[in-house]
Design an enzyme around this catalytic site. Structure first.
Site, PDB file in Angstrom:
ATOM      1  N   LYS A  12       0.762  -1.213  -0.154  1.00 18.89           N
ATOM      2  CA  LYS A  12      -0.227  -0.043   0.085  1.00 18.89           C
ATOM      3  C   LYS A  12       0.908   1.178   0.113  1.00 18.89           C
ATOM      4  O   LYS A  12       0.756   2.208  -0.828  1.00 18.89           O
ATOM      5  CB  LYS A  12      -0.927  -0.086   1.136  1.00 18.89           C
ATOM      6  N   GLN A  69      -4.617  -2.045   9.421  1.00 18.96           N
ATOM      7  CA  GLN A  69      -4.474  -3.241   8.940  1.00 18.96           C
ATOM      8  C   GLN A  69      -5.170  -4.420   9.902  1.00 18.96           C
ATOM      9  O   GLN A  69      -4.864  -4.495  10.908  1.00 18.96           O
ATOM     10  CB  GLN A  69      -2.910  -3.681   8.522  1.00 18.96           C
ATOM     11  N   ASP A  71     -11.049   2.227   4.003  1.00 16.61           N
ATOM     12  CA  ASP A  71     -11.899   0.857   4.063  1.00 16.61           C
ATOM     13  C   ASP A  71     -13.106   0.812   3.657  1.00 16.61           C
ATOM     14  O   ASP A  71     -13.731  -0.216   3.126  1.00 16.61           O
ATOM     15  CB  ASP A  71     -11.281   0.002   5.090  1.00 16.61           C
TER      16      ASP A  71
HETATM   17  N1  GUN Z   1      -6.971  -7.417   5.868  1.00 18.12           N
HETATM   18  C1  GUN Z   1      -7.043  -7.896   4.735  1.00 18.12           C
HETATM   19  N2  GUN Z   1      -7.632  -7.179   3.822  1.00 18.12           N
HETATM   20  C2  GUN Z   1      -7.820  -5.889   4.379  1.00 18.12           C
HETATM   21  C3  GUN Z   1      -8.307  -4.432   3.802  1.00 18.12           C
HETATM   22  O1  GUN Z   1      -8.947  -4.625   2.783  1.00 18.12           O
HETATM   23  N3  GUN Z   1      -8.264  -3.753   4.894  1.00 18.12           N
HETATM   24  C4  GUN Z   1      -7.561  -3.738   5.945  1.00 18.12           C
HETATM   25  N4  GUN Z   1      -7.591  -2.401   6.843  1.00 18.12           N
HETATM   26  N5  GUN Z   1      -7.127  -4.877   6.442  1.00 18.12           N
HETATM   27  C5  GUN Z   1      -7.232  -5.814   5.520  1.00 18.12           C
END
Ligand code: GUN
Length: 282
Positions: A49, A93, A116
């Site tokens: 990211k 995350q 998100d």
């Molecule tokens: N863990 C797995 N997929 C995601 C996601 O799309 N966002 C976040 N914050 N954590 C994740």
């Protein structure tokens, strides 16, 4: 033979558009990414990211907290970032260590910075059709449908999987586009009976090889969200038996190179949108 939906190419185009738009803003958009603990997969996701941000002209600030971090400490960091006018998006995350209440953390993120789109307020707005950020994977799949001229209107859409991140919101977005949506999950008695009816089949079960050729209606559109990793070879593969299914489907996504890159691109787009709203540029 099905048409291959090239998520990688489309994602690259979206990222280039985000970079162009970001460059027009009075300051760079900014993501704050929080990683609690040292799960190797999560570490890779967060690093990716950060790389995506760099490519898209978005600043990123990373916060690595030890696995034993108290929930209060995490909430206090989120509170600080909520009040920081230079931060447009906050990403914690997942999964979090067991002693931390995931819902409490998601609820603490300001809905305006919830890139998100996991906050209950944003989920509610998505259900009622109010403008809001959409969760990245479902948003990326909707973008693929648009790009490849795939209409959901009046179609039978079968969603396999009901997670908060993918399955549930994906079904809602297909409903918005006038699809007739069926949710399937672990307790669905005859999965094949359902999938054989699907004009549009989206699979996010995390169960390698779950969907075989005999479970597909000829001409169906098949979207494979899963990223299963073979522990021996390290290679990624989906829930769909690609070789069998591509012979019957009209469109299919590859793994890797399908939904994954689109999820990442839509995160960048959400950060840009949050920044534009914060900077009153839209
Ligand atoms: N863990 C797995 N997929 C995601 C996601 O799309 N966002 C976040 N914050 N954590 C994740």
């Amino acid at each position: 033979m099905a048409v291959l939906i090239d998520g990688k190419k489309l994602a690259e185009r979206i990222c280039a558009e985000v970079a162009r738009e970001a460059a027009k803003l009075p300051r760079k958009p900014c993501l704050a990414a929080i990683l609690v603990g040292d799960d190797p997969a999560s570490e890779i996701y967060v690093r990716n990211k950060e790389r995506d941000c760099l490519k898209c002209g978005i600043d990123s600030r990373r916060f690595d907290l030890p696995a034993g971090t108290a929930q209060e400490e995490l909430l206090s960091l989120i509170d600080k970032l909520n009040r920081d006018g230079a931060v447009d998006g906050i990403l914690v995350q997942l999964p979090l260590p067991e002693h931390i209440d995931e819902s409490a953390v998601i609820d603490a993120i300001s809905p305006d910075k919830d890139i998100d789109a996991f906050h209950p307020l944003n989920v509610g707005k998505m259900i009622t059709g109010e403008p809001t950020l959409w969760p990245c994977t479902p948003a990326g799949i909707m973008e693929m449908f648009r790009e490849y001229g795939i209409s959901l209107d009046g179609k039978k859409c079968v969603m396999v999987g009901r997670s908060n991140i993918v399955g549930r919101p994906m079904g809602l977005l297909m409903l918005r586009e006038n699809g007739t949506v069926i949710y399937c999950h672990r307790r669905t008695p005859d999965l094949a009976e359902m999938t054989r009816q699907a004009d549009i089949l989206v699979v996010a079960a995390g169960s390698p090889g779950l969907i075989t050729g005999d479970m597909i209606k000829p001409g169906a559109v098949v979207i494979d969200v899963a990223m299963n990793r073979d522990p021996d070879t390290g290679k990624f593969f989906g829930d769909v038996c690609f070789d069998e299914v591509e012979k019957k489907a009209s469109f299919i996504t590859p793994v890797p190179g399908g939904v994954g890159p689109m999820t990442r691109a839509m995160l960048m787009k959400n950060i840009l949108t949050a920044a534009k709203i914060s900077l009153k540029q839209m």
